[in-house]
Write an enzyme that holds these catalytic residues in place. Structure first.
Site: not given
Ligand code: ADP
Ligand code: 3PG
Ligand code: MG
Length: 407
Positions: A39, A201, A360, A385
């Protein structure tokens, strides 16, 4: 098709004081040190442009979600890193409003770079408080505001919205690149477009999945999200993480998919044909790739299975564009990162396919995998997001509030 907002290239910005909103909300390791600087690096083209145009640059950002003035979330170490990356001194001020800010900027010359302290030390930031924004404008004396914090433009905060009511506001080069790459791929992709969705999710990503039903040629589902899809289809998922309250959403997704492709639904939305399971989520847990009919009641599905990996790699090989959001398994543990790693390898070794990666955790994963700042891919988004909302077709307050480009 040009960007619909004015950018730093469109205004007579030379030699002015310019306030830049960056998203230096970088991941920190267990000792509180910066663990990845994508970043910070991604914002350099904007800073270099302003630097070359003789501006006095003042950068603002948030870091984390502090409750008040928590030193863990100080941006001071970011100033040190930024200074190395810019090969130029960066002055740090431990506040983002007030006299010290004004005096530091007054004393600094053309080409100077000043980084101000974490905006979220003030609750007014997240409250989109106009008086706070006015105070930033007045304290810095900025002539222009530049939004380059792509990762935060889905928030309507003082530094993404209220500030634009106080100072003429334009986009930075990162914001422009993120917007054009992501919306370009969603609106005019080179086809076939394969969308790959994974992660934790469904409920976090409903709008994006629904949009992909309309725009993608194939949708591949992995991660814990796939557990929810498979359970909906009647597969016994044992002790796997899944959401059991998403039946209406999945009914809607399958209805829309059916309208689009008729009986081809199950080749259009590709679910795992096997999964990698373990009895516990632990570094010593061993991976067992099993068919869907043999998942035991205490099995936890933590990755896509080996046959599924081959199928995904073959599907991706035919794609001209791939948009990937969400890891395909519990990729924090190497045993369950096979699916994500094989996908990363497939994308990295077919450079003729545009690969756009958002989210992320997904960005963290591919950056570690690539260990070269994400250069193996067409675009690794700096937004979590924000990139999801842009993919979903939402309007983002931090972009909307900038000055419109002339038609
Ligand atoms: P992003 O941040 O890239 O949008 P998410 O936050 O939706 O992705 O998902 C990432 C998380 O999902 C990771 O912490 C990963 O461990 C979890 N994850 C992926 N597959 C599984 C699974 N089969 N069981 C439990 N957790 C999982
Ligand atoms: C992010 O990491 O998604 C941005 O920096 C926004 O942070 P926030 O989800 O705490 O608003
Ligand atoms: Mg995530």
């Amino acid at each position: 098709m040009g960007f619909f907002k004015l950018t730093i290239r469109d205004v007579p910005i030379d030699n002015h004081i310019v306030l830049v909103r960056a998203d230096y909300n970088v991941p920190l390791d267990k000792d509180g040190k910066i663990s990845d600087d994508l970043r910070i690096k991604a914002n350099l083209p904007t800073l270099k442009y302003l630097h070359d145009h003789g501006c006095k640059i003042v950068v603002i950002s948030h870091l984390g979600r502090p409750e008040g003035r928590d030193p863990k979330y100080s941006l001071e170490q970011v100033a040190v890193r930024l200074s190395k990356l810019m090969d130029h001194h960066v002055e740090f001020v431990d506040d983002c409003i007030g006299d010290r800010v004004t005096q530091t900027i007054k004393k600094s010359g053309a080409h100077s770079i000043t980084l101000l302290e974490n905006l979220r030390y003030y609750k007014e930031e997240e409250a989109d408080d106009e008086a706070f924004a006015k105070n930033i404008a007045k304290s810095t004396g900025a002539r222009y505001f530049v939004q380059d914090g792509f990762g935060v433009v889905h928030r309507a905060h003082a530094s993404t919205h209220a500030i634009t009511l106080c100072i003429p506001s334009v986009a930075g080069l990162l914001l422009e690149r993120e917007y054009e790459t992501i919306t370009g791929a969603m609106q005019h992709p080179q086809r076939p477009l394969v969308a790959i969705m994974g992660g934790a999710k469904i409920s976090d990503k409903i709008a994006v999945i629904e949009r992909f039903v309309h725009v993608a040629d194939n949708i591949i589902i992995g991660g814990a999200m796939a557990n929810t899809f498979l359970a909906y289809k009647g597969v016994e998922m044992g002790a796997s993480m899944l959401e059991s309250d998403q039946t209406d959403t999945l009914d809607r997704i399958y209805h829309a998919a059916h309208e689009k492709v008729g009986d081809e639904v199950d080749t259009f939305i590709i679910l795992p044909q096997d999964v990698a399971v373990a009895k516990e989520i632990a570094p010593k847990a061993t991976r067992r790739s099993v068919g869907l009919e043999t998942i035991e009641s205490d099995d936890i599905a933590l990755d896509i299975g080996d046959r599924t990996i081959e199928h995904i790699v073959a599907t991706v090989a035919k794609a001209k564009t791939v948009i990937w959001n969400g890891t395909l398994g519990y990729a924090e543990l190497p045993e369950f990162a096979h699916g994500s790693a094989r996908l990363a390898l497939a994308l990295a070794t077919q450079p003729q396919t545009a690969s756009i990666i958002g989210g992320g955790d997904t960005a963290d994963f591919v950056l570690k995998w690539d260990n070269n700042g994400g250069k193996s891919f067409t675009h690794v988004s700096t937004g979590g997001g924000a990139s999801l909302e842009l993919m979903a077709g939402d309007t983002l307050p931090g972009i909307e509030s900038l000055l419109d480009a002339r038609k």
